[in-house]
Scaffold this active site. Sequence first.
Site, PDB file in Angstrom:
ATOM      1  N   ASP A 156      -9.079 -25.777  28.211  1.00  0.00           N
ATOM      2  CA  ASP A 156      -7.801 -26.603  29.120  1.00  0.00           C
ATOM      3  C   ASP A 156      -8.386 -28.241  29.412  1.00  0.00           C
ATOM      4  OD1 ASP A 156      -6.704 -23.694  28.522  1.00  0.00           O
ATOM      5  OD2 ASP A 156      -5.745 -23.837  30.469  1.00  0.00           O
ATOM      6  N   ASP A 205       5.372 -19.125  25.319  1.00  0.00           N
ATOM      7  CA  ASP A 205       5.209 -19.908  27.073  1.00  0.00           C
ATOM      8  C   ASP A 205       6.954 -19.692  28.154  1.00  0.00           C
ATOM      9  OD1 ASP A 205       2.438 -20.228  26.296  1.00  0.00           O
ATOM     10  OD2 ASP A 205       2.937 -22.817  26.340  1.00  0.00           O
TER      11      ASP A 205
END
Length: 240
Positions: free
Chosen positions: A8, A129
């Site tokens: 990330d 998500d």
Amino acid sequence: MILYPAIDLKDGKAVRLLRGDMEKATVFNDDPAAQARAFVEAGCQWLHLVDLNGAFEGTPVNAAPVEAILATCDVPAQLGGGIRDMATIETWLSKGLARVILGTVAVENPDLVREAARTFPGKIAVGIDARDGLVATRGWAEETDVNATDLARSFEDAGVAAIIYTDINRDGAMQGPNIEATAALARAVSIPVIASGGVSSLADLEALRDCGAGLNGAISGRALYDGALDLAEALAALKG
């Protein structure tokens, strides 16, 4: 089942967030390309990349470290975060990405997902998500009333390569994945599903593998950086 190590990216560095909170970022490597090489040297088959800044700003921000990773690593990589138009999709694929992940636009502009999947077969994934079963967008900052399973089903005939399902409440929390919700979503669609959020041990990976839903893969981040999960050991166990 494929294990996807996660990198990330925030402000050019490899970080992990706690439940998607940009204010709760832990920097694990100032050199994301070096981190990617370490994962590849340990034997991973894929890399999972996220442009966190891009997810919030709606346009790619961490292009330089992504390009450095693509230049130095010979395994396929998928990228999500801030990819919201065909030009950006085409640009990233032309730079060598194997797969682009579309999240926010899957809710806000599903026709773009369908067009991209037709134009680039096998190279478009949908990122779903969710908190408590409902989809969150724009870097998880905006809640919607869209049910995660309903959204997945809406792309059943679109030709997308995979669905990456993240339980936001589990992400970075080292509390284990939401196996029940992930398995239920995977059983609801014929699209390959990749589990994300909370994978923190070899036992978690084995539980996902053995849940009976035929998951395509699982993503792990913090556990690999913290040492709670040994990548080489995990890859050997999944292969076996």
